[in-house]
Design an enzyme around this catalytic site. Structure first.
Site, mmCIF file in Angstrom:
data_model
loop_
_atom_site.group_PDB
_atom_site.id
_atom_site.type_symbol
_atom_site.label_atom_id
_atom_site.label_comp_id
_atom_site.label_asym_id
_atom_site.label_seq_id
_atom_site.Cartn_x
_atom_site.Cartn_y
_atom_site.Cartn_z
ATOM 1 N N ASN A 94 -6.715 -7.514 -0.352
ATOM 2 C CA ASN A 94 -7.244 -6.961 -1.598
ATOM 3 C C ASN A 94 -8.763 -6.858 -1.502
ATOM 4 O O ASN A 94 -9.364 -7.357 -0.554
ATOM 5 C CB ASN A 94 -6.889 -7.876 -2.778
ATOM 6 C CG ASN A 94 -5.455 -7.678 -3.271
ATOM 7 O OD1 ASN A 94 -4.839 -6.639 -3.020
ATOM 8 N ND2 ASN A 94 -4.943 -8.661 -3.974
ATOM 9 N N HIS A 105 1.087 -2.058 -6.855
ATOM 10 C CA HIS A 105 0.317 -1.205 -5.942
ATOM 11 C C HIS A 105 0.963 0.182 -5.783
ATOM 12 O O HIS A 105 0.937 0.771 -4.700
ATOM 13 C CB HIS A 105 0.160 -1.840 -4.558
ATOM 14 C CG HIS A 105 -0.614 -3.126 -4.556
ATOM 15 N ND1 HIS A 105 -1.954 -3.184 -4.287
ATOM 16 C CD2 HIS A 105 -0.245 -4.403 -4.813
ATOM 17 C CE1 HIS A 105 -2.362 -4.450 -4.352
ATOM 18 N NE2 HIS A 105 -1.347 -5.210 -4.685
HETATM 19 FE FE1 HDE Z 1 1.472 -8.065 -2.684
HETATM 20 N N1 HDE Z 1 3.196 -6.998 -2.855
HETATM 21 N N2 HDE Z 1 2.449 -9.726 -3.271
HETATM 22 N N3 HDE Z 1 -0.277 -9.126 -2.655
HETATM 23 N N4 HDE Z 1 0.487 -6.438 -2.103
HETATM 24 C C1 HDE Z 1 3.342 -5.681 -2.600
HETATM 25 O O1 HDE Z 1 5.083 -4.769 -1.328
HETATM 26 C C2 HDE Z 1 3.785 -9.863 -3.336
HETATM 27 C C3 HDE Z 1 -0.414 -10.465 -2.925
HETATM 28 C C4 HDE Z 1 -0.805 -6.365 -1.689
HETATM 29 O O2 HDE Z 1 -0.337 -0.289 0.183
HETATM 30 C C5 HDE Z 1 4.768 -5.241 -2.611
HETATM 31 O O3 HDE Z 1 5.474 -2.862 -0.217
HETATM 32 C C6 HDE Z 1 4.143 -11.237 -3.624
HETATM 33 C C7 HDE Z 1 -1.691 -10.938 -2.477
HETATM 34 C C8 HDE Z 1 -1.130 -4.994 -1.329
HETATM 35 O O4 HDE Z 1 1.827 -0.512 0.426
HETATM 36 C C9 HDE Z 1 5.542 -6.536 -2.880
HETATM 37 C C10 HDE Z 1 2.949 -11.908 -3.753
HETATM 38 C C11 HDE Z 1 -2.311 -9.852 -1.930
HETATM 39 C C12 HDE Z 1 0.041 -4.278 -1.537
HETATM 40 C C13 HDE Z 1 4.430 -7.545 -2.992
HETATM 41 C C14 HDE Z 1 1.892 -10.957 -3.518
HETATM 42 C C15 HDE Z 1 -1.420 -8.732 -2.061
HETATM 43 C C16 HDE Z 1 1.024 -5.197 -2.010
HETATM 44 C C17 HDE Z 1 5.061 -4.060 -3.494
HETATM 45 C C18 HDE Z 1 2.720 -13.369 -4.071
HETATM 46 C C19 HDE Z 1 -3.715 -9.780 -1.314
HETATM 47 C C20 HDE Z 1 0.222 -2.792 -1.334
HETATM 48 C C21 HDE Z 1 5.352 -2.894 -2.570
HETATM 49 C C22 HDE Z 1 3.480 -14.277 -3.314
HETATM 50 C C23 HDE Z 1 -3.862 -10.640 -0.157
HETATM 51 C C24 HDE Z 1 0.590 -2.460 0.074
HETATM 52 C C25 HDE Z 1 5.308 -3.463 -1.245
HETATM 53 C C26 HDE Z 1 0.699 -0.963 0.251
HETATM 54 C C27 HDE Z 1 2.352 -4.837 -2.289
HETATM 55 C C28 HDE Z 1 4.699 -8.836 -3.188
HETATM 56 C C29 HDE Z 1 0.535 -11.298 -3.612
HETATM 57 C C30 HDE Z 1 -1.775 -7.414 -1.608
HETATM 58 C C31 HDE Z 1 6.502 -6.516 -4.010
HETATM 59 C C32 HDE Z 1 5.549 -11.785 -3.789
HETATM 60 C C33 HDE Z 1 -2.215 -12.375 -2.560
HETATM 61 C C34 HDE Z 1 -2.469 -4.485 -0.841
HETATM 62 O O5 HDE Z 1 6.389 -6.847 -1.842
#
Ligand code: HDE
Length: 709
Positions: A152, A79
């Site tokens: 999302n 993202h």
């Molecule tokens: Fe994320 N995800 N994600 N994700 N995600 C990040 O956090 C992660 C997941 C989502 O505008 C990171 O600050 C793991 C689902 C958005 O700053 C990180 C898993 C959904 C954003 C991270 C998921 C998301 C992130 C990268 C599985 C929808 C952007 C930078 C266990 C419900 C937020 C940060 C923004 C960002 C990890 C799965 C949505 C690395 C480990 C499911 C919208 O922490």
């Protein structure tokens, strides 16, 4: 830490008031160094003689370069590319039956929010319109602390357990040996992973659908994905799925158009969001809740803890409970959009987690990633991350600490500090839901997570015919880019054949894979209480009753009909659309009655793909000139190809034929294509009504043929 005023300006607040202490000084100040030393000359470095060497002593030069050298922080690991806006959320009526969260129980409360939209795969500088999931992350600055809903635009996810997240992200990101491709999933390592991991099947259907190429951030849904809990003041828990419903409906681009926009305007979605807010067309979404009692948790035919499944609205309707309005652009991209840190673990009293193993991993990962990205544990002190709720605790020190703690009592319990801060009243404090947990320590997955294909099939079957064709074409494109036969074969035979036989066969043919001899029929879910079709999953059923914020290009040259252009402009603007005049140059263009109009764009600086519809007014001379400009005819051809509304009044109709669309040029009665409105007699009232209906329809998909078989 001192309490901070809300980060957002709702209509009740003055602009920027909240961040004032952190802002730069006003315009009447002089240039200084970071130490406040006045500087009167910043164009030449300090030298030993006019042509001599630069002196190390030049602290101003050194400071300027040092600061420049360290401007970048690591981009988000996923993202990375995003755009954000301030706004507010307000609940329609109290939800106290379900939750004690103040922002959901007090209809008079406008809760400031900061929303960041994003793509997942690409780097910070990648194009907006790539095929990808879009992030929809909302920080609610509630009176009880920050609640981050990090969702999302797709209601399910690739994997069921967070331990697989690094694998799926490594697979989809640019490949490690050559850092290609940027911003897309059409490459071997991603599809290799998909073919080997059947739990991706449902999400793959969504990502290959038009949902992955939204027309605008303002026109896409948002989903919390996981099942959360709402807890009321009596401690009763309900399960909940969060939704965002855009008031402008859910609309998509055409894949060919999306690819071209990526070159013509890589900032397309960012610009669209920014310009809409600047123009006062504030994006609006309703918060939707699907609420399920704990007792009913098992009755829907799948496990609510499995993030690869959705709860069809046909089974549990979405209640619209409040409105989100985005009414202010950030002042500084880095300070706000880049430094905002969403953490799934940020919840307020009245909201709690479930045991979804994907969610559980996220509770760790988000806070952890900010430590590196924002340089230490004090990132919650960055203005955009500060709660409006007062913060008092014994946390201290660490990199980038802003707060100056006073006194000697930095521990609990204490008497030296008068016992402060006191423990909160348990009624108002956050309480973890006392769910009964019991079990053996196992590294295994529940059998209730085993069905990977029923909902993939449900999604595919619920799409309209054109949406299905787009999905097939997307798979043909993506797999067609994969170099290895084994990768293509496995996806077709192990994944697609289990979803739909015809889908698998058509993709197989296009990507040179042997068609599975007897494609396996999709495994029907044995679960009771499931639905065979869910019309809510198709964008075909989105509201199509408005042209608000739609962008229309009017193509003109000298001699255009001033009257026709003025009448169409008036009608479109009355409906909330934006008419942009495109001409051969930025110099004023003379109309048939001698008045002049200055184009805002030229055929060189804009393109058909950047508009929702095209209008060509009459004026024999203007149309004759446009016929000699290849880019003008191209405008019309492209808009036609992308199924957009086209309007031709008076002599403007002649451009239809000139654009090579002779079939529709002949069909003056509209019967062949309701999206092409031609009115040679320039009956403007009739013309406007039909043109507006055609634009509101978003696209006339009937114009497209099927994807290759
Ligand atoms: Fe994320 N995800 N994600 N994700 N995600 C990040 O956090 C992660 C997941 C989502 O505008 C990171 O600050 C793991 C689902 C958005 O700053 C990180 C898993 C959904 C954003 C991270 C998921 C998301 C992130 C990268 C599985 C929808 C952007 C930078 C266990 C419900 C937020 C940060 C923004 C960002 C990890 C799965 C949505 C690395 C480990 C499911 C919208 O922490």
């Amino acid at each position: 830490m001192a309490p901070r005023k809300p980060a957002s300006t709702s209509s009740t607040q003055s602009k920027n008031q909240s961040l004032e202490p952190f802002r730069e000084r006003p315009a009447d100040t002089v240039l200084t160094t970071d130490q406040g030393i006045p500087i009167s000359h910043t164009d030449d470095s300090l030298k030993a003689g006019l042509r001599g060497a630069t002196l190390l002593e030049d602290f101003h030069l050194r400071e300027k370069l040092t600061r420049f050298d360290h401007e970048r922080i690591p981009e988000r690991v996923v993202h990375a590319r995003g755009s954000a806006a301030h706004g507010y959320f307000q609940v329609y009526k109290s939800l106290e039956k379900y939750t004690q969260a103040k922002f959901l129980t007090d209809p008079s409360l406008r809760t400031p929010v900061f929303v960041r939209f994003s793509t997942v795969q690409g780097s910070r500088g990648s194009a907006d319109t790539v095929r990808d999931v879009r992030g929809f992350a909302t920080k609610f600055y509630t009176p009880e602390g920050n609640f981050d809903l990090v969702g999302n635009n797709i209601p399910v996810f690739f994997i069921q357990d967070g331990i697989k997240f690094p694998d799926v992200v490594h697979a989809v990101k640019p490949e490690p040996h050559n850092e290609m491709p940027q911003g897309g999933s059409a490459h071997d390592s991603f599809w290799d992973f998909v073919g080997l991991v059947p739990e991706t099947a449902h999400m793959i259907m969504w990502v290959m659908s038009d949902r992955a190429i939204p027309r605008s951030y303002r026109m896409m849904e948002g989903f919390g994905v996981h099942t959360f809990r709402l807890i009321n003041a009596q401690g009763k828990s309900h399960l909940v799925k969060f939704h965002w419903k855009p008031l402008l409906g859910t609309h998509a681009l055409v894949w060919d158009e999306a690819q071209k926009i990526a070159g013509k305007d890589p900032d397309f979605h960012r610009r669209d969001l920014w310009e809409a807010i600047e123009a006062g067309d504030f994006p609006e979404y309703e918060l939707g809740l699907q609420i399920v009692s704990e007792e009913d948790a098992q009755k829907y035919g799948f496990d609510l803890l499995d993030a690869t499944k959705l709860l069809p609205e046909e089974q549990v309707p979405v209640q619209r409970v409040g409105k989100l309005v985005l009414d202010r652009n950030p002042d500084n991209f880095f300070a706000e959009t880049e430094q905002v840190a969403y953490c799934v673990s940020n919840v307020v009293p009245g909201i709690d987690f479930t045991n979804d193993p994907l969610m559980q991993a996220r509770l760790f990962s988000y806070l952890d990633t900010q430590l590196t990205r924002l340089g230490g544990p004090n990132f919650a002190e960055i203005p955009i991350n500060r709660p409006v709720a007062p913060v008092h605790n014994h946390q201290q020190d660490g990199f980038h600490r802003d707060t100056i703690n006073t006194g000697r009592a930095n521990y609990h319990p204490n008497s030296l500090g008068g016992g402060c801060p006191f423990l909160a009243n348990p009624q108002q404090a956050f309480k973890h839901h006392p769910e009964r947990l019991e079990g053996n320590k196992v590294r295994q997955r529940s059998e209730s997570f085993n069905d990977h294909f029923s909902q993939a099939t449900l999604f595919y079957k619920s799409l309209s015919k054109p949406e299905q064709e787009h999905l097939i074409a997307a798979l043909q494109f993506e797999l067609g880019k994969c170099e290895r036969m084994v990768v293509r074969e496995r996806v077709v035979q192990q994944i697609l054949a289990n979803i739909d036989a015809e889908l698998a066969t058509r993709v197989a043919k296009a990507v040179g894979v042997t068609v599975p001899k007897a494609p396996k029929p999709a495994k029907a879910s044995k679960a009771k209480n499931t639905v065979d079709k869910a019309p809510s999953l198709s964008m075909e059923n989105t509201p199509k009753d408005s042209i608000r914020t739609r962008k229309v290009a009017a193509l003109i040259a000298d001699g255009f009909s001033a009257k026709e252009l003025a009448q169409v402009k008036k009608a479109l603007e009355a409906g909330g659309a934006i008419l942009e005049v495109v001409g051969p140059s930025l110099s004023p263009v003379k109309s048939d009655d001698g008045t002049e109009v200055a184009p805002v764009r030229t055929f060189l600086t804009t393109h058909s793909v950047l508009y929702d519809a095209i209008y060509v007014p009459g004026g024999e001379k203007s149309v004759a000139a446009l016929q000699l400009i290849p880019d003008a005819a191209d405008f019309v051809r492209e808009a036609y190809k992308h199924c957009k509304a086209l309007g031709f009044s008076g002599a403007g109709t002649q451009l239809v034929e000139a654009a090579g669309l002779s079939k529709i040029a002949a069909a003056q009665d509209l019967a062949s294509d309701p999206g092409v409105v031609q009115n040679a007699k320039a009956d403007m009232k009739k013309f406007n009504a039909l043109f507006i209906t055609a634009i509101a329809a978003h696209r006339n998909w009937a114009r497209q043929g099927p994807a290759p078989s």
